[in-house]
Structures are given as C-alpha cells and as structure tokens.
Design an enzyme around this catalytic site. Structure first.
Site, PDB file in Angstrom:
ATOM      1  N   HIS A   1      41.485   7.816 -37.440  1.00 32.79           N
ATOM      2  CA  HIS A   1      42.852   7.324 -37.759  1.00 32.79           C
ATOM      3  C   HIS A   1      43.677   6.651 -36.600  1.00 32.79           C
ATOM      4  O   HIS A   1      44.066   7.543 -35.657  1.00 32.79           O
ATOM      5  CB  HIS A   1      43.934   8.379 -38.397  1.00 32.79           C
TER       6      HIS A   1
ATOM      7  N   THR B   1      47.337  11.004 -42.615  1.00 28.56           N
ATOM      8  CA  THR B   1      45.961  10.742 -42.490  1.00 28.56           C
ATOM      9  C   THR B   1      45.266  11.456 -43.769  1.00 28.56           C
ATOM     10  O   THR B   1      44.270  10.664 -44.128  1.00 28.56           O
ATOM     11  CB  THR B   1      45.496  11.681 -41.267  1.00 28.56           C
TER      12      THR B   1
ATOM     13  N   GLU C   1      37.679   7.924 -49.337  1.00 23.40           N
ATOM     14  CA  GLU C   1      36.695   8.436 -50.279  1.00 23.40           C
ATOM     15  C   GLU C   1      36.796   7.711 -51.668  1.00 23.40           C
ATOM     16  O   GLU C   1      35.597   7.265 -52.188  1.00 23.40           O
ATOM     17  CB  GLU C   1      37.010  10.004 -50.435  1.00 23.40           C
TER      18      GLU C   1
END
Length: 137
Positions: free
Chosen positions: A75, A41, A49
């Site tokens: 996720h 994750t 990002e």
C-alpha cells in the site's frame, strides 16, 4: 481435480477490475487498521481480490469457483474519503488449478497499491461440503 474445462477461456493477459468510493466504513479507523483518516489497507486488499475474482469467475464452469490462497500487497499511497479507487488484476500465470495475478490499484490521482495474488480453482459443491463438515465437527 484437473484444471477448468474452460481453460481456453482463461488466457494469460486476461484482466478484471473492481471499483469503490472511499466511504467511512472503508477507512482505517473504522476497519481497525490505524487512526489515519484514509482508505484502509484491508479494504485495498479486498478490492484487489475482487478484481481477481472479476477476472476469472465468469469464465469458469458453473460448478467451479476460485479461492484466494495467497496475497502480497504493498500500500504505497494514501487516499482520502470521497475519492474513487479502482483495482485491476491481470492473469499472469496458470499452473493447473493455480492462477497468479498481478495487481494494481489507483485513485483519481496516482497508483496507490500493487502486488500479486494466487487463487485456486475448486469444485464448488465439494469445497462447500468440506466446509460444512468442518463446521459440524
């Protein structure tokens, strides 16, 4: 500070992307996010990002950059080692220096993550001076 002088180059709907192949260093056990042998994750968040950075950084003045200030990621599916993951960010809202992105990530088979991310546009020299001053304190 006002919004970027290149704001016309940051239209809503602008997209960016980032891709990685899942290698051992991006898996949960290596990153400390669990024992399952899958894409971690934290690696998913970093990839998302990076997609947001790709979306806007090239349109900013050389004296500016963006900083992530909030991220909300779900996720939703596991990805094993060896597969490629691509994250996509779409600029969906702009309020002065504040930029909001819709995020999604897919491996070769399915959607594995989605979320939203907020970044702000900053003056690079001013921001770096503040960080340096903080470190010297």
């Amino acid at each position: 500070m006002t919004a970027t002088s290149n704001s016309a180059e940051l239209p809503l709907g602008r997209t960016g992307s980032a891709t990685v192949r899942v290698v051992e260093t991006l898996m949960a056990p290596h990153m400390g996010s669990g024992r399952a042998p899958v894409f971690a994750t934290p690696a998913l968040v970093a990839l998302m990002e990076a997609a947001a950075v790709d979306c806007v950084e090239s349109a900013l003045d050389d004296s500016q950059e963006t900083l992530g200030i909030h991220i909300d990621v779900e996720h939703i599916a596991a990805t094993p080692q060896g597969m490629e993951v691509t994250a996509r960010a779409e600029l969906i809202q702009r309020d002065g220096r504040k930029l909001t992105f819709a995020l999604e990530a897919r491996d070769g088979r399915e959607l594995i993550g989605r979320g939203h991310h907020t970044r702000i546009i900053v003056d690079s020299a001013r921001f770096r001076a503040k960080v340096q001053a903080k470190g010297a304190a």
